[in-house]
Design an enzyme around this catalytic site. Sequence first.
Site, mmCIF file in Angstrom:
data_model
loop_
_atom_site.group_PDB
_atom_site.id
_atom_site.type_symbol
_atom_site.label_atom_id
_atom_site.label_comp_id
_atom_site.label_asym_id
_atom_site.label_seq_id
_atom_site.Cartn_x
_atom_site.Cartn_y
_atom_site.Cartn_z
ATOM 1 N N HIS A 175 0.829 -1.213 0.000
ATOM 2 C CA HIS A 175 0.000 0.000 0.000
ATOM 3 C C HIS A 175 0.866 1.268 0.000
ATOM 4 C CE1 HIS A 175 -3.462 2.538 0.895
ATOM 5 N NE2 HIS A 175 -4.246 1.487 0.808
ATOM 6 N N GLU A 303 -2.065 0.023 -5.745
ATOM 7 C CA GLU A 303 -2.089 -1.248 -5.024
ATOM 8 C C GLU A 303 -2.312 -2.415 -5.984
ATOM 9 O OE1 GLU A 303 -5.221 -0.608 -1.961
ATOM 10 O OE2 GLU A 303 -4.971 1.478 -2.517
HETATM 11 C C1 G6D Z 1 -7.567 1.849 0.319
HETATM 12 O O1 G6D Z 1 -9.529 1.756 -1.071
HETATM 13 C C2 G6D Z 1 -9.014 2.081 0.205
HETATM 14 C C3 G6D Z 1 -9.359 3.454 0.606
HETATM 15 O O2 G6D Z 1 -10.748 3.647 0.563
HETATM 16 C C4 G6D Z 1 -8.834 3.671 1.991
HETATM 17 O O3 G6D Z 1 -9.266 4.863 2.532
HETATM 18 C C5 G6D Z 1 -7.316 3.576 1.975
HETATM 19 O O4 G6D Z 1 -6.997 2.292 1.544
HETATM 20 C C6 G6D Z 1 -6.681 3.836 3.307
HETATM 21 O O5 G6D Z 1 -6.862 2.209 -0.764
#
Ligand code: G6D
Length: 341
Positions: A175, A303
Site C-alpha cells: 500500500h 495497489e
Molecule cells: C484503500 O480503497 C481504500 C481506501 O478507501 C482507503 O481509505 C485507503 O486504503 C486507506 O486504498
Amino acid sequence: MPKIERSIFGTIKNTTVERFQLENDQGMSISVMTYGATLLEVVVPDKTGRFENVVLGCATLAEYSAHSPYFGATIGRVGGRIRQGKWLNTQLTQNEGEQHIHGGVNAVSHRVWEVLKSDVENLSVTLGIVSPAGDNGYPGNLEMTVTYQLYADNHFEIITTGITDEATLFNPTNHSYFNLSGDLKETISEHQLEIGASQVALMDDSKCPTGVLAPVANTAFDFQVGQTLKAFTKKEPQGLDTPFPLNEGSDFAVRLTDNVSGRRMVIETDANAIVVFSTTGMNEPYLVNGTRPMVSELGIALEPQQLPDAIHHDHFGDIVLPAGRHKSYRSSYRFDTIKQN
Ligand code: G6D
C-alpha cells in the site's frame, strides 16, 4: 558497491523494529522496516541527478502505529473490502461499517515481522510472519513472506508469498503512496497517470465492487493514453478510489510521470488488477515524512492485487488459497527519467 544498512527504527510493545536500507551502485535506495513489512522510502534521481524520496511515510514508528493510512504497508491477508466481511459461513472482522477492509484490525500491516534473510549479494531482504488461525476470522495458520529486492538498473521488486494449513483467503498488496516530485515538493495533481486497463470495476456506495466491469472508453476513467489527476478530478471531483482490471498481456500496469522532476515509474505485476487511491480530499492534521501536513492529493496509492471482493464475483479471479499450496505474487517498480520539461 551495493550495500544494506541495518538499524533500529523504533520499539513497539517491547519489540524492536528494524530498518533495512538497500542501496545499489547507482545510488538508488529503498528502505523497509519490520513493522508491517513496510516500504519506508524510495530514493531515486530526478532528471538533473538529484536524489529524493518519492513515497509517503511517517517520521516515527509511533506515528505509523497511531494514524498511518497504511503508508507503504503490506496488506494481508486480503487487500481492499470484502462485502459484509462474509465468506461462505465465515464471518471476518467488520472494521469499516459492515465491510471488512485490509485484513481487519491489527492485521499483518500493524505487526512486527521477523527477519528471515538479508542478502547483500542479491540486495534483498525477506521478512516473514505467521497469521494464526482465527486471525480476524480467517481460517488456517497462514505463513506469509515478503521479499524486497533492489536491482542495479533502478527497479525493485516486491514478492509476497503465502502458505496455509487450512483453506483460506489470500490477496495481499503493498500500500505505498507515491509522489514523484521528490521530498513532497508538490502534490500529485499534475502527475500523468497511465493505466493498462480498458475496463474499470464499478463500485456502490459501500465502496465495494458491484461486479460490473465497464469499458473505460469515452469515460473519465480512461487512463489508457494517460491524463493528469487534475484533468480527471475536473470530471470526477471525488478522485480515484477505484479498482482497474489489467489488460491481459499488457506490459505495464501503471505508468506515473512527473514532467517537472522528469521522474517516471512503471509498475508491472502478475496480479490481475491495480487499485488506485488518489487521496483526493484527504486533508489531515498529521505530518507526512515529518515535513508537511497530509493534504489532498499529496500522494497516490497504487495497489497491485487481485480485484477486491473477488470471493463474491467469480469473474474477478480466485483468491482461495487451498491448504498446502504455495502462492506467490510479484510486482516490479521501475524508475527512470524523461528528458522533456
Ligand atoms: C484503500 O480503497 C481504500 C481506501 O478507501 C482507503 O481509505 C485507503 O486504503 C486507506 O486504498
